[in-house]
Design a protein around this motif. Structure first.
Motif, PDB file in Angstrom:
ATOM      1  N   GLU A 129       0.823  -1.202   0.000  1.00  0.00           N
ATOM      2  CA  GLU A 129       0.000   0.000   0.000  1.00  0.00           C
ATOM      3  C   GLU A 129       0.855   1.250   0.000  1.00  0.00           C
ATOM      4  N   GLY A 130       2.041   1.163   0.572  1.00  0.00           N
ATOM      5  CA  GLY A 130       2.905   2.334   0.611  1.00  0.00           C
ATOM      6  C   GLY A 130       3.416   2.736  -0.746  1.00  0.00           C
ATOM      7  N   ALA A 131       3.355   1.826  -1.720  1.00  0.00           N
ATOM      8  CA  ALA A 131       3.827   2.171  -3.055  1.00  0.00           C
ATOM      9  C   ALA A 131       2.855   3.048  -3.805  1.00  0.00           C
ATOM     10  N   GLY A 132       1.615   3.145  -3.296  1.00  0.00           N
ATOM     11  CA  GLY A 132       0.636   4.022  -3.914  1.00  0.00           C
ATOM     12  C   GLY A 132      -0.154   3.388  -5.030  1.00  0.00           C
ATOM     13  N   HIS A 133       0.126   2.114  -5.356  1.00  0.00           N
ATOM     14  CA  HIS A 133      -0.596   1.488  -6.454  1.00  0.00           C
ATOM     15  C   HIS A 133      -2.044   1.175  -6.084  1.00  0.00           C
ATOM     16  N   ARG A 134      -2.245   0.609  -4.886  1.00  0.00           N
ATOM     17  CA  ARG A 134      -3.582   0.167  -4.521  1.00  0.00           C
ATOM     18  C   ARG A 134      -4.554   1.327  -4.406  1.00  0.00           C
ATOM     19  N   ALA A 135      -4.070   2.497  -4.078  1.00  0.00           N
ATOM     20  CA  ALA A 135      -4.961   3.638  -3.918  1.00  0.00           C
ATOM     21  C   ALA A 135      -5.678   3.967  -5.208  1.00  0.00           C
ATOM     22  N   ALA A 136      -5.090   3.604  -6.355  1.00  0.00           N
ATOM     23  CA  ALA A 136      -5.679   3.951  -7.639  1.00  0.00           C
ATOM     24  C   ALA A 136      -6.606   2.872  -8.173  1.00  0.00           C
ATOM     25  N   ILE A 137      -6.537   1.654  -7.619  1.00  0.00           N
ATOM     26  CA  ILE A 137      -7.392   0.570  -8.085  1.00  0.00           C
ATOM     27  C   ILE A 137      -8.318   0.151  -6.957  1.00  0.00           C
ATOM     28  N   PRO A 138      -9.629   0.400  -7.090  1.00  0.00           N
ATOM     29  CA  PRO A 138     -10.565  -0.046  -6.055  1.00  0.00           C
ATOM     30  C   PRO A 138     -10.714  -1.563  -6.123  1.00  0.00           C
ATOM     31  N   PRO A 139     -11.308  -2.170  -5.122  1.00  0.00           N
ATOM     32  CA  PRO A 139     -11.479  -3.630  -5.135  1.00  0.00           C
ATOM     33  C   PRO A 139     -12.278  -4.098  -6.339  1.00  0.00           C
ATOM     34  N   LEU A 140     -11.726  -5.059  -7.060  1.00  0.00           N
ATOM     35  CA  LEU A 140     -12.415  -5.681  -8.184  1.00  0.00           C
ATOM     36  C   LEU A 140     -12.891  -7.066  -7.745  1.00  0.00           C
ATOM     37  N   LEU A 141     -14.139  -7.368  -8.010  1.00  0.00           N
ATOM     38  CA  LEU A 141     -14.684  -8.686  -7.700  1.00  0.00           C
ATOM     39  C   LEU A 141     -14.692  -9.504  -8.990  1.00  0.00           C
ATOM     40  N   CYS A 142     -14.003 -10.633  -8.979  1.00  0.00           N
ATOM     41  CA  CYS A 142     -13.910 -11.472 -10.171  1.00  0.00           C
ATOM     42  C   CYS A 142     -14.764 -12.718  -9.964  1.00  0.00           C
ATOM     43  N   HIS A 143     -15.800 -12.864 -10.771  1.00  0.00           N
ATOM     44  CA  HIS A 143     -16.750 -13.963 -10.641  1.00  0.00           C
ATOM     45  C   HIS A 143     -16.460 -15.017 -11.708  1.00  0.00           C
ATOM     46  N   GLY A 144     -16.154 -16.224 -11.259  1.00  0.00           N
ATOM     47  CA  GLY A 144     -15.865 -17.319 -12.172  1.00  0.00           C
ATOM     48  C   GLY A 144     -16.596 -18.581 -11.760  1.00  0.00           C
TER      49      GLY A 144
END
Length: 224
Positions: A129-144
Motif C-alpha cells: 500500500e505504501g507504493a501508492g498502487h492500490r490507492a488507484a485501483i478499487p477492489p475488483l470482484l472477479c466472478h468465475g
C-alpha cells in the motif's frame, strides 16, 4: 447500448424472434441471439428462455465459468475501464450496471487469472500500500466457476420506472450467440490504464451527468 443496435422500434419477444413494439426505441435491449447466449450459461437454458418469453423485464441470476466470467468494478472506475477498452483498445464484450457496480463480461478463466496478473504487476491485493498502487485501483470482484451474477432485464425499464433503469441496465448489450469476450491480459491493461487515468485526472466527474451526456456510442466496427 447494444453492440449491434436493434432496428428502431423493436424489442425482444420470446426467444429467436424480434417483433414490433410500441415502446420508444432503446438501444439497451438484448437481441434474441444475445438472450440465447446468456441462457446458455445456465443448466436449463430452455427454461431461462421460457421465463424471459413470459417476463422479458425480469432480471435473472446466471452462473459464471462456462459461457463467461464477470469482472465486477465500482461504477466510475468500471466506466474508465470501458472507455479505455473502446477508445484505445479492442472494444469490450457485453457490459451491464447493477446496483452501483459495473459488470464487464469476460472470457471464462479470467476470474482466476486476472487477480494473479494484478499481483504480479504489483497492482493487486498483495501489493504494498505504501507504493501508492492500490490507492488507484478499487477492489475488483472477479466472478468465475462456482459464482453467479444477476443480469439485467432483456429490455429497458419503461418510462415510469427510471430508478430501476439506473440501478440495472445494459451498457453494451449481448447481440450474438458467440460474442467476443476480453481475456485477463486485456482487462489487466484496461485496469492499469484506468488507474493511471484516475490518478492524473484533473476534472470533476459527475455520477449523475445530464441525460444525453451518458449516451456514449461504442463503435463496434473497431472491435478486433
Amino acid at each position: 447500448m447494444s453492440s449491434t443496435r436493434n432496428p428502431a422500434g423493436t424489442s425482444l419477444h420470446g426467444y429467436g424472434a424480434v417483433e414490433p413494439s410500441s415502446d420508444r426505441f432503446d438501444v439497451s435491449d438484448v437481441t434474441s441471439e444475445g438472450a440465447a447466449w446468456l441462457a446458455s450459461a445456465g443448466t436449463y437454458p430452455r427454461s431461462t428462455l421460457a421465463l424471459w418469453q413470459e417476463r422479458p423485464g425480469a432480471p435473472v441470476v446466471l452462473p459464471c465459468g462456462t459461457a463467461f466470467d464477470v469482472v465486477n468494478a465500482p461504477a466510475i472506475f468500471g466506466r474508465r475501464m470501458l472507455d479505455r477498452l473502446w477508445d484505445e483498445g479492442p472494444g469490450s464484450g457485453p457490459v451491464a450496471t447493477y446496483r452501483g457496480r459495473m459488470l464487464l463480461f469476460a472470457a471464462p478463466g479470467t476470474a482466476q487469472r486476472l487477480p494473479s496478473l494484478l499481483d504480479w504487476e504489483e497492482w493487486g491485493s498483495r501489493a504494498d500500500e505504501g507504493a501508492g498502487h492500490r490507492a488507484a485501483i478499487p477492489p475488483l470482484l472477479c466472478h468465475g466457476t462456482g459464482d453467479a451474477v444477476t443480469v439485467p432485464a432483456l429490455t429497458a425499464a419503461p418510462a415510469p420506472a427510471p430508478a430501476a433503469r439506473l440501478e440495472s441496465r445494459w451498457l453494451v448489450a449481448p447481440d450474438t450467440r458467440h460474442p467476443w469476450l476480453p481475456g485477463p491480459e486485456i482487462l489487466l491493461w484496461a485496469t492499469v490504464r484506468a488507474a493511471r487515468a484516475a490518478a492524473s485526472a484533473a476534472v470533476r466527474i459527475s455520477i449523475f451527468p445530464p441525460a444525453d451526456q451518458d449516451a456514449k456510442v461504442y463503435d463496434v466496427s473497431r472491435r478486433r
